[in-house]
Write an enzyme that holds these catalytic residues in place. Structure first.
Site, mmCIF file in Angstrom:
data_model
loop_
_atom_site.group_PDB
_atom_site.id
_atom_site.type_symbol
_atom_site.label_atom_id
_atom_site.label_comp_id
_atom_site.label_asym_id
_atom_site.label_seq_id
_atom_site.Cartn_x
_atom_site.Cartn_y
_atom_site.Cartn_z
ATOM 1 N N LYS A 10 0.837 -1.203 0.000
ATOM 2 C CA LYS A 10 0.000 0.000 0.000
ATOM 3 C C LYS A 10 0.877 1.261 0.000
ATOM 4 O O LYS A 10 2.084 1.191 0.283
ATOM 5 C CB LYS A 10 -0.922 -0.035 1.225
ATOM 6 N N TYR A 50 -12.185 -3.876 -3.092
ATOM 7 C CA TYR A 50 -12.720 -3.742 -1.730
ATOM 8 C C TYR A 50 -14.252 -3.771 -1.736
ATOM 9 O O TYR A 50 -14.889 -3.074 -0.936
ATOM 10 C CB TYR A 50 -12.199 -2.452 -1.090
ATOM 11 N N PHE A 58 -15.489 3.826 6.694
ATOM 12 C CA PHE A 58 -14.095 4.170 6.403
ATOM 13 C C PHE A 58 -13.743 3.999 4.925
ATOM 14 O O PHE A 58 -12.627 4.283 4.506
ATOM 15 C CB PHE A 58 -13.133 3.333 7.264
ATOM 16 N N ARG A 86 -0.652 -14.905 4.583
ATOM 17 C CA ARG A 86 -1.535 -14.206 5.546
ATOM 18 C C ARG A 86 -0.933 -14.267 6.951
ATOM 19 O O ARG A 86 -1.029 -13.311 7.727
ATOM 20 C CB ARG A 86 -2.943 -14.824 5.558
ATOM 21 N N THR A 92 -5.508 -7.646 10.478
ATOM 22 C CA THR A 92 -5.828 -6.320 9.926
ATOM 23 C C THR A 92 -5.413 -5.188 10.864
ATOM 24 O O THR A 92 -4.806 -4.207 10.433
ATOM 25 C CB THR A 92 -7.355 -6.223 9.667
ATOM 26 N N ARG A 103 2.840 -6.701 9.626
ATOM 27 C CA ARG A 103 2.055 -5.618 10.223
ATOM 28 C C ARG A 103 2.494 -5.366 11.665
ATOM 29 O O ARG A 103 2.568 -4.212 12.110
ATOM 30 C CB ARG A 103 0.565 -5.936 10.135
ATOM 31 N N ASN A 113 -1.988 -0.151 7.126
ATOM 32 C CA ASN A 113 -1.355 -1.391 7.600
ATOM 33 C C ASN A 113 -0.464 -2.039 6.549
ATOM 34 O O ASN A 113 -0.295 -3.249 6.518
ATOM 35 C CB ASN A 113 -2.424 -2.351 8.150
ATOM 36 N N HIS A 116 -1.666 -5.638 1.528
ATOM 37 C CA HIS A 116 -2.850 -6.487 1.337
ATOM 38 C C HIS A 116 -2.372 -7.873 0.922
ATOM 39 O O HIS A 116 -1.415 -7.995 0.164
ATOM 40 C CB HIS A 116 -3.734 -5.929 0.209
ATOM 41 N N GLU A 127 -8.252 -12.156 -7.591
ATOM 42 C CA GLU A 127 -7.461 -10.934 -7.407
ATOM 43 C C GLU A 127 -6.255 -10.898 -8.344
ATOM 44 O O GLU A 127 -5.887 -9.838 -8.854
ATOM 45 C CB GLU A 127 -7.023 -10.825 -5.939
HETATM 46 N N1 UDP Z 1 -9.655 -1.039 6.900
HETATM 47 C C1 UDP Z 1 -9.785 0.198 7.534
HETATM 48 N N2 UDP Z 1 -10.503 0.253 8.717
HETATM 49 C C2 UDP Z 1 -11.101 -0.842 9.261
HETATM 50 C C3 UDP Z 1 -10.964 -2.089 8.597
HETATM 51 C C4 UDP Z 1 -10.244 -2.138 7.420
HETATM 52 O O1 UDP Z 1 -9.278 1.204 7.056
HETATM 53 O O2 UDP Z 1 -11.739 -0.719 10.322
HETATM 54 C C5 UDP Z 1 -8.860 -1.114 5.659
HETATM 55 C C6 UDP Z 1 -7.450 -1.663 5.941
HETATM 56 O O3 UDP Z 1 -6.528 -1.006 5.100
HETATM 57 C C7 UDP Z 1 -7.620 -3.133 5.578
HETATM 58 C C8 UDP Z 1 -8.539 -3.017 4.361
HETATM 59 O O4 UDP Z 1 -9.476 -2.000 4.724
HETATM 60 O O5 UDP Z 1 -6.385 -3.753 5.318
HETATM 61 C C9 UDP Z 1 -9.261 -4.285 3.987
HETATM 62 O O6 UDP Z 1 -9.984 -4.768 5.086
HETATM 63 P P1 UDP Z 1 -10.068 -6.326 5.389
HETATM 64 O O7 UDP Z 1 -11.100 -6.514 6.459
HETATM 65 O O8 UDP Z 1 -10.247 -7.081 4.114
HETATM 66 O O9 UDP Z 1 -8.645 -6.644 6.075
HETATM 67 P P2 UDP Z 1 -7.317 -7.354 5.505
HETATM 68 O O10 UDP Z 1 -7.765 -8.510 4.650
HETATM 69 O O11 UDP Z 1 -6.515 -6.318 4.744
HETATM 70 O O12 UDP Z 1 -6.587 -7.823 6.745
HETATM 71 MG MG MG Z 2 -9.130 -8.552 3.106
#
Ligand code: UDP
Ligand code: MG
Length: 153
Positions: A10, A50, A58, A86, A92, A103, A113, A116, A127
Site C-alpha cells: 500500500k 474492496y 471508512f 496471511r 488487519t 504488520r 497497515n 494487502h 485478485e
Molecule cells: N480497513 C480500515 N478500517 C477498518 C478495517 C479495514 O481502514 O476498520 C482497511 C485496511 O486497510 C484493511 C482493508 O481496509 O487492510 C481491507 O480490510 P479487510 O477486512 O479485508 O482486512 P485485511 O484482509 O486487509 O486484513
Molecule cells: Mg481482506
C-alpha cells in the site's frame, strides 16, 4: 501444494521506503516473485477489490488512500502461499499484530497497515486476474529451489 497469491504494497509502505524490507521477508521464507509492478489504482479497481467494504464508513478514506498514490502489486508463488503469506502479514489491526509479522513489525494502524494479501484460494485467483494479465506473470526456477522443499511437499 504450490499456490499463487496476490499482494499489494500500500502507499504507506512506499512512502516509508520499506518496500525492500517487506519483499525480502517473502524471499527469505522461500517464496518466489512471479509478478511485480508499480501502478496507480483507479476508483473502479478499488471498488472491485474492496467490494466487501464499500458500504463501511471508512471506505471513502480507504479509496482516497489507495487511489491517490502508487501501490506495488505482486504475485507470490510457493507452498500453501495463501495461508502462509496471511500468517506472515498478520491481522488487519496492526496494533494487535504479533512481532515477527509484517504488520506487527512495521505498523500500528488498522487502516495504514502497509500490505494487502488474498484471504482465500478463491480470492487469490480472482485478485490475480484483476491486477495482472497472464503475460505479466513469469515461470522460472529459483536457484535454491531444490533446497526449499522435500520432493513430496
Ligand atoms: N480497513 C480500515 N478500517 C477498518 C478495517 C479495514 O481502514 O476498520 C482497511 C485496511 O486497510 C484493511 C482493508 O481496509 O487492510 C481491507 O480490510 P479487510 O477486512 O479485508 O482486512 P485485511 O484482509 O486487509 O486484513
Ligand atoms: Mg481482506
Amino acid at each position: 501444494m504450490k499456490e499463487r497469491t496476490l499482494l499489494l504494497l500500500k502507499p504507506d509502505a512506499i512512502h516509508r521506503a520499506i518496500v525492500g524490507s517487506i519483499v525480502s521477508r517473502f524471499e527469505q521464507k522461500g517464496f518466489k516473485i512471479v509478478g511485480m509492478k508499480m501502478i496507480k489504482m483507479s476508483k473502479e479497481l478499488s471498488k472491485d477489490h474492496y467490494s466487501h467494504l464499500v458500504s463501511k464508513p471508512f471506505y471513502h478514506d480507504l479509496e482516497k488512500f489507495v487511489t491517490e498514490n502508487p501501490i506495488i502489486a505482486l504475485v507470490i508463488e510457493g507452498k500453501e502461499a495463501v495461508e502462509v503469506i496471511r500468517l506472515i502479514v498478520g491481522p488487519t489491526n496492526a496494533s494487535k499484530a504479533s512481532g515477527g509479522t509484517l504488520r506487527g513489525d512495521f505498523s500500528n494502524s488498522t487502516s495504514r497497515n502497509i500490505i494487502h494479501a488474498s484471504d482465500s484460494k478463491e480470492a487469490a485467483v480472482k485478485e490475480i486476474a484483476r491486477f495482472f494479465k497472464p503475460s505479466e506473470l513469469f515461470d522460472y526456477h529459483l536457484t535454491n529451489e531444490p533446497f526449499l522443499y522435500a520432493s513430496d511437499e
